[in-house]
Structure formats: C-alpha cells, structure tokens
Design a protein around this motif. Structure first.
Motif, PDB file in Angstrom:
ATOM      1  N   GLU A  59     125.056  89.611  53.761  1.00  0.00           N
ATOM      2  CA  GLU A  59     124.837  89.785  52.331  1.00  0.00           C
ATOM      3  C   GLU A  59     123.766  88.792  51.889  1.00  0.00           C
ATOM      4  O   GLU A  59     123.881  87.595  52.134  1.00  0.00           O
ATOM      5  N   ILE A  60     122.740  89.307  51.244  1.00  0.00           N
ATOM      6  CA  ILE A  60     121.628  88.459  50.820  1.00  0.00           C
ATOM      7  C   ILE A  60     121.741  88.146  49.328  1.00  0.00           C
ATOM      8  O   ILE A  60     121.467  87.028  48.896  1.00  0.00           O
ATOM      9  N   ILE A  61     122.129  89.137  48.552  1.00  0.00           N
ATOM     10  CA  ILE A  61     122.354  88.987  47.114  1.00  0.00           C
ATOM     11  C   ILE A  61     123.704  89.619  46.818  1.00  0.00           C
ATOM     12  O   ILE A  61     124.032  90.679  47.362  1.00  0.00           O
ATOM     13  N   HIS A  62     124.493  88.972  45.948  1.00  0.00           N
ATOM     14  CA  HIS A  62     125.830  89.480  45.626  1.00  0.00           C
ATOM     15  C   HIS A  62     125.909  89.890  44.151  1.00  0.00           C
ATOM     16  O   HIS A  62     125.613  89.083  43.267  1.00  0.00           O
ATOM     17  N   GLU A  63     126.309  91.140  43.927  1.00  0.00           N
ATOM     18  CA  GLU A  63     126.453  91.666  42.576  1.00  0.00           C
ATOM     19  C   GLU A  63     127.341  90.750  41.726  1.00  0.00           C
ATOM     20  O   GLU A  63     128.399  90.315  42.164  1.00  0.00           O
ATOM     21  N   GLY A  64     126.872  90.446  40.514  1.00  0.00           N
ATOM     22  CA  GLY A  64     127.643  89.630  39.589  1.00  0.00           C
ATOM     23  C   GLY A  64     127.420  88.136  39.721  1.00  0.00           C
ATOM     24  O   GLY A  64     127.779  87.371  38.836  1.00  0.00           O
ATOM     25  N   GLU A  65     126.823  87.698  40.827  1.00  0.00           N
ATOM     26  CA  GLU A  65     126.547  86.279  41.045  1.00  0.00           C
ATOM     27  C   GLU A  65     125.307  85.873  40.263  1.00  0.00           C
ATOM     28  O   GLU A  65     124.409  86.680  40.062  1.00  0.00           O
ATOM     29  N   GLY A  66     125.267  84.625  39.870  1.00  0.00           N
ATOM     30  CA  GLY A  66     124.057  84.123  39.245  1.00  0.00           C
ATOM     31  C   GLY A  66     122.963  83.995  40.294  1.00  0.00           C
ATOM     32  O   GLY A  66     123.238  83.952  41.489  1.00  0.00           O
ATOM     33  N   GLY A  67     121.743  83.960  39.850  1.00  0.00           N
ATOM     34  CA  GLY A  67     120.653  83.799  40.800  1.00  0.00           C
ATOM     35  C   GLY A  67     119.368  83.467  40.094  1.00  0.00           C
ATOM     36  O   GLY A  67     119.094  83.999  39.018  1.00  0.00           O
ATOM     37  N   ASP A  68     118.583  82.598  40.698  1.00  0.00           N
ATOM     38  CA  ASP A  68     117.305  82.233  40.100  1.00  0.00           C
ATOM     39  C   ASP A  68     116.175  82.419  41.104  1.00  0.00           C
ATOM     40  O   ASP A  68     115.192  81.713  41.090  1.00  0.00           O
ATOM     41  N   PHE A  69     116.334  83.401  41.992  1.00  0.00           N
ATOM     42  CA  PHE A  69     115.294  83.646  42.982  1.00  0.00           C
ATOM     43  C   PHE A  69     115.102  85.141  43.184  1.00  0.00           C
ATOM     44  O   PHE A  69     115.972  85.943  42.889  1.00  0.00           O
ATOM     45  N   MET A  70     113.909  85.488  43.664  1.00  0.00           N
ATOM     46  CA  MET A  70     113.621  86.848  44.086  1.00  0.00           C
ATOM     47  C   MET A  70     113.224  86.783  45.550  1.00  0.00           C
ATOM     48  O   MET A  70     112.935  85.706  46.074  1.00  0.00           O
ATOM     49  N   LEU A  71     113.251  87.916  46.201  1.00  0.00           N
ATOM     50  CA  LEU A  71     112.835  87.935  47.593  1.00  0.00           C
ATOM     51  C   LEU A  71     111.942  89.119  47.874  1.00  0.00           C
ATOM     52  O   LEU A  71     111.961  90.119  47.163  1.00  0.00           O
ATOM     53  N   MET A  72     111.138  88.958  48.912  1.00  0.00           N
ATOM     54  CA  MET A  72     110.265  90.021  49.405  1.00  0.00           C
ATOM     55  C   MET A  72     110.628  90.273  50.860  1.00  0.00           C
ATOM     56  O   MET A  72     110.705  89.326  51.648  1.00  0.00           O
ATOM     57  N   LEU A  73     110.856  91.514  51.190  1.00  0.00           N
ATOM     58  CA  LEU A  73     111.161  91.859  52.573  1.00  0.00           C
ATOM     59  C   LEU A  73     109.893  91.781  53.410  1.00  0.00           C
ATOM     60  O   LEU A  73     108.880  92.401  53.065  1.00  0.00           O
ATOM     61  N   ILE A  74     109.963  91.026  54.495  1.00  0.00           N
ATOM     62  CA  ILE A  74     108.845  90.935  55.430  1.00  0.00           C
ATOM     63  C   ILE A  74     109.099  91.872  56.609  1.00  0.00           C
ATOM     64  O   ILE A  74     108.199  92.575  57.068  1.00  0.00           O
ATOM     65  N   GLU A  75     110.330  91.869  57.101  1.00  0.00           N
ATOM     66  CA  GLU A  75     110.736  92.740  58.219  1.00  0.00           C
ATOM     67  C   GLU A  75     112.149  93.217  57.965  1.00  0.00           C
ATOM     68  O   GLU A  75     112.952  92.512  57.345  1.00  0.00           O
ATOM     69  N   GLY A  76     112.483  94.396  58.496  1.00  0.00           N
ATOM     70  CA  GLY A  76     113.848  94.898  58.420  1.00  0.00           C
ATOM     71  C   GLY A  76     114.058  95.858  57.264  1.00  0.00           C
ATOM     72  O   GLY A  76     113.105  96.336  56.641  1.00  0.00           O
ATOM     73  N   LYS A  77     115.317  96.128  56.990  1.00  0.00           N
ATOM     74  CA  LYS A  77     115.712  97.005  55.889  1.00  0.00           C
ATOM     75  C   LYS A  77     116.914  96.399  55.188  1.00  0.00           C
ATOM     76  O   LYS A  77     117.756  95.774  55.821  1.00  0.00           O
ATOM     77  N   VAL A  78     116.988  96.633  53.885  1.00  0.00           N
ATOM     78  CA  VAL A  78     118.091  96.132  53.076  1.00  0.00           C
ATOM     79  C   VAL A  78     118.670  97.290  52.278  1.00  0.00           C
ATOM     80  O   VAL A  78     117.932  98.056  51.654  1.00  0.00           O
ATOM     81  N   GLU A  79     119.998  97.400  52.297  1.00  0.00           N
ATOM     82  CA  GLU A  79     120.688  98.370  51.451  1.00  0.00           C
ATOM     83  C   GLU A  79     121.017  97.701  50.127  1.00  0.00           C
ATOM     84  O   GLU A  79     121.564  96.590  50.095  1.00  0.00           O
ATOM     85  N   VAL A  94     117.611 102.067  49.749  1.00  0.00           N
ATOM     86  CA  VAL A  94     117.329 101.350  50.990  1.00  0.00           C
ATOM     87  C   VAL A  94     115.903 100.829  50.840  1.00  0.00           C
ATOM     88  O   VAL A  94     114.974 101.589  50.563  1.00  0.00           O
ATOM     89  N   VAL A  95     115.759  99.520  50.975  1.00  0.00           N
ATOM     90  CA  VAL A  95     114.484  98.862  50.718  1.00  0.00           C
ATOM     91  C   VAL A  95     113.855  98.440  52.041  1.00  0.00           C
ATOM     92  O   VAL A  95     114.539  97.908  52.920  1.00  0.00           O
ATOM     93  N   GLU A  96     112.563  98.682  52.157  1.00  0.00           N
ATOM     94  CA  GLU A  96     111.824  98.397  53.390  1.00  0.00           C
ATOM     95  C   GLU A  96     110.795  97.298  53.159  1.00  0.00           C
ATOM     96  O   GLU A  96     110.578  96.881  52.014  1.00  0.00           O
ATOM     97  N   PRO A  97     110.145  96.822  54.227  1.00  0.00           N
ATOM     98  CA  PRO A  97     109.179  95.721  54.099  1.00  0.00           C
ATOM     99  C   PRO A  97     108.135  95.974  53.013  1.00  0.00           C
ATOM    100  O   PRO A  97     107.647  97.091  52.826  1.00  0.00           O
ATOM    101  N   GLY A  98     107.838  94.895  52.298  1.00  0.00           N
ATOM    102  CA  GLY A  98     106.871  94.947  51.215  1.00  0.00           C
ATOM    103  C   GLY A  98     107.516  95.063  49.850  1.00  0.00           C
ATOM    104  O   GLY A  98     106.892  94.764  48.839  1.00  0.00           O
TER     105      GLY A  98
END
Length: 180
Positions: A59-79, A94-98
């Motif tokens: 798990e990279i980001i959790h629904e409902g949690e606070g957060g002060d960062f964004m991310l960019m996918l370099i490799e792989g896939k994220v649901e 489903v999010v892909e690189p870029g």
C-alpha cells in the motif's frame, strides 16, 4: 528532500531522484505533469524528490489518511482503489509509469480520496509539500511551472469526472422513467 513521509516508511528508500532523472525524463510523453519540461528542469525537479521501491501488494497511499506528498510512477503499475458503500475496495483505475497520484492531498492537506496499491514491483518518485515550497522559493520559475501543470491536471480530471457524473445521472433518470 525534506523529511520522508512517515506513510512510506515501509517502502525501500532509494535516495533522491537525481540518479533517476533520465528515466523520469523518458516518461515525458506519458506524463501530464512534465509535458512542457526540459531535461534540465526534470533534473532540477528530481533534486527535490525521493524515490521509493514498493513490492507487489504494498500500500502506497491509504484512503482517509492525511498526506502532504504526491508521487509519480517511474516503473510498475498501481491500482487505485475506492471503498464502496459496503466498505469493499473497488479498483477504479490502474495507473502506469508517467502518471501522478496524490496531488490534491499534497496541495490541500485533506485526507486521501483513495488507496493506491502496487500491482507489481513499482518505483515512485515522491514530492512533498515542504519540497514544493522550497522549489517555489529557490527556483520560482520551476515552482510556477509545477503549480500550473498541477492546476491543469486537476482541472482536466474535474471536467472528466463531471462528464461521467452527468452520464450516470442521465442513465439513472432514464431507468427511473422507464426509458432505458
């Protein structure tokens, strides 16, 4: 980069993104955020980012949690998963690189809208609010460019979401009136 986000402590930290700037630059054709960036601007931005490796199912980001960062996918896939009314996670994208995730919470500090889970081994570059503030102070032209691209991305997503909502409302109205 500033302090690494505590929410990412379970992921392998690979250091600042400078050594990944070539890979990040190669993503420009797929990356709305970077579509107008030069190689030198990508290198400069990478200096303010950190890279993390996430194994499959992490798990990279959790629904409902606070957060002060964004991310960019370099490799792989994220649901991207959103919980339905029965509290069951549903894959909504489903999010892909870029592609980027978490921009809204980085900007407004509000809880995360969805959960993001690595669908395969994944590399992500992370930019947090404090680093964005440093960019704005130290590299104002780059900071303005980043903010403008984020505003454009969020605006496009809002328009697309509004169009889908209107389609759903129309379909519901047709069902209720028996016009299917």
């Amino acid at each position: 980069m500033a302090d690494r986000p505590a929410q990412l402590a379970h992921l392998e930290h690979l250091g600042d993104a400078t050594k990944f700037s070539g890979q990040i630059h190669a993503l420009i054709p797929k990356c709305d955020l970077l579509e107008n960036f030069s190689p030198s601007e990508v290198r400069l931005l990478a200096h303010f980012m950190d890279v993390f490796r996430a194994p499959t199912a992490a798990e990279i980001i959790h629904e409902g949690e606070g957060g002060d960062f964004m991310l960019m996918l370099i490799e792989g896939k994220v649901e991207v998963q959103k919980r339905d009314r029965w509290n069951t996670p549903q894959v909504i994208a489903v999010v892909e690189p870029g592609k980027t995730l978490g921009e809204m919470s980085m900007i407004d500090g509000e809880p995360r809208f969805a959960t993001c889970v690595a669908a395969e081994p994944t590399l992500v570059a992370v930019l947090n609010r404090e680093s964005l503030a440093r960019i704005i102070v130290e590299q104002p032209m780059l900071g303005a460019k980043i903010l403008m691209e984020i505003v454009l991305m969020l605006s496009q997503r809002l328009r697309a979401t509004s169009a889908r909502l209107l389609q759903a409302i129309d379909a519901q109205s047709r069902r209720e009136s028996g016009l299917q």
